[in-house]
Motif scaffolding. Structure first.
Motif, PDB file in Angstrom:
ATOM      1  N   ILE A  37      29.083  30.015  44.586  1.00 19.35           N
ATOM      2  CA  ILE A  37      29.746  31.174  44.609  1.00 19.35           C
ATOM      3  C   ILE A  37      29.655  31.659  45.908  1.00 19.35           C
ATOM      4  CG2 ILE A  37      30.131  33.417  43.782  1.00 19.35           C
ATOM      5  CD1 ILE A  37      29.392  32.311  40.836  1.00 19.35           C
ATOM      6  N   ASN A  38      30.526  32.040  46.898  1.00 21.21           N
ATOM      7  CA  ASN A  38      30.312  32.268  47.978  1.00 21.21           C
ATOM      8  C   ASN A  38      30.709  33.952  48.237  1.00 21.21           C
ATOM      9  OD1 ASN A  38      30.009  29.921  49.100  1.00 21.21           O
ATOM     10  ND2 ASN A  38      32.180  29.529  49.110  1.00 21.21           N
ATOM     11  N   CYS A  39      31.653  34.646  47.550  1.00 22.70           N
ATOM     12  CA  CYS A  39      31.617  35.990  47.449  1.00 22.70           C
ATOM     13  C   CYS A  39      32.418  36.495  46.075  1.00 22.70           C
ATOM     14  CB  CYS A  39      32.817  36.381  48.504  1.00 22.70           C
ATOM     15  SG  CYS A  39      34.249  34.990  48.386  1.00 22.70           S
ATOM     16  N   PHE A  40      32.238  37.761  45.927  1.00 21.11           N
ATOM     17  CA  PHE A  40      32.731  38.520  45.061  1.00 21.11           C
ATOM     18  C   PHE A  40      33.458  39.610  45.434  1.00 21.11           C
ATOM     19  CE2 PHE A  40      28.990  36.996  42.792  1.00 21.11           C
ATOM     20  CZ  PHE A  40      29.197  36.373  41.641  1.00 21.11           C
ATOM     21  N   ALA A  41      34.438  40.300  44.547  1.00 20.25           N
ATOM     22  CA  ALA A  41      35.121  41.286  44.736  1.00 20.25           C
ATOM     23  C   ALA A  41      35.767  41.713  43.345  1.00 20.25           C
ATOM     24  CB  ALA A  41      36.648  40.949  45.304  1.00 20.25           C
ATOM     25  N   ILE A  42      35.826  43.380  43.411  1.00 27.52           N
ATOM     26  CA  ILE A  42      36.099  43.980  41.997  1.00 27.52           C
ATOM     27  C   ILE A  42      37.617  44.629  42.422  1.00 27.52           C
ATOM     28  CG2 ILE A  42      35.465  45.880  40.521  1.00 27.52           C
ATOM     29  CD1 ILE A  42      32.752  44.909  41.020  1.00 27.52           C
ATOM     30  N   SER A  43      38.360  44.590  41.490  1.00 32.07           N
ATOM     31  CA  SER A  43      39.620  45.411  41.443  1.00 32.07           C
ATOM     32  C   SER A  43      39.855  46.052  40.157  1.00 32.07           C
ATOM     33  CB  SER A  43      40.702  44.651  41.721  1.00 32.07           C
ATOM     34  OG  SER A  43      42.034  45.349  41.663  1.00 32.07           O
ATOM     35  N   GLY A  44      39.545  47.278  39.991  1.00 32.72           N
ATOM     36  CA  GLY A  44      39.384  48.010  38.615  1.00 32.72           C
ATOM     37  C   GLY A  44      38.409  47.470  37.678  1.00 32.72           C
ATOM     38  N   THR A  45      38.903  46.807  36.608  1.00 27.93           N
ATOM     39  CA  THR A  45      37.925  46.300  35.526  1.00 27.93           C
ATOM     40  C   THR A  45      37.808  44.644  35.728  1.00 27.93           C
ATOM     41  OG1 THR A  45      39.498  46.079  33.926  1.00 27.93           O
ATOM     42  CG2 THR A  45      38.091  48.068  33.931  1.00 27.93           C
TER      43      THR A  45
END
Length: 112
Positions: A37-45
């Motif tokens: 896993i290289n990256c994470f992002a969150i959009s709302g839930t």
């Protein structure tokens, strides 16, 4: 009594600064664990994970994951409003975006 306390005082202070042992509270989920896993992002839930094989999303705090863009190594994710941007690598490397949580994708990189 006061003299006894003063002889133990430096030891008590030293013990206060020794880190305590704690048990990790992480729990493995059935997420995209076969890939880095290289990256994470969150959009709302919704939580997105960019991996060596694409983008995966979770709508239940990581309890389960679904692949929404597979076959491309993803190195960066960004969210702007309702738009998710994905930076990929490899032969088809570029910049892609989605406005529907990864159901459809547009190439917005123009061959970057």
């Amino acid at each position: 009594m006061k003299k006894l306390f003063l002889s133990f005082a430096p030891w008590l202070v030293a013990l206060a600064f020794i880190p305590s042992v704690s048990i990790s509270q992480w729990v493995q989920t059935n997420g995209p664990c076969s890939f880095t896993i290289n990256c994470f992002a969150i959009s709302g839930t919704t939580l997105f994970a960019g991996t060596e094989d694409g983008v995966y999303l979770s709508t239940n705090n990581g309890a389960s994951w679904k692949g929404v863009l597979t076959g491309l190594p993803v190195y960066s994710l960004a969210v702007s409003g309702t738009r998710l941007f994905v930076g990929t690598g490899g032969y088809y490397g570029g910049l892609f975006s989605s406005t529907d949580n990864g159901r459809t994708w547009s190439d917005v990189g123009g061959g970057l």
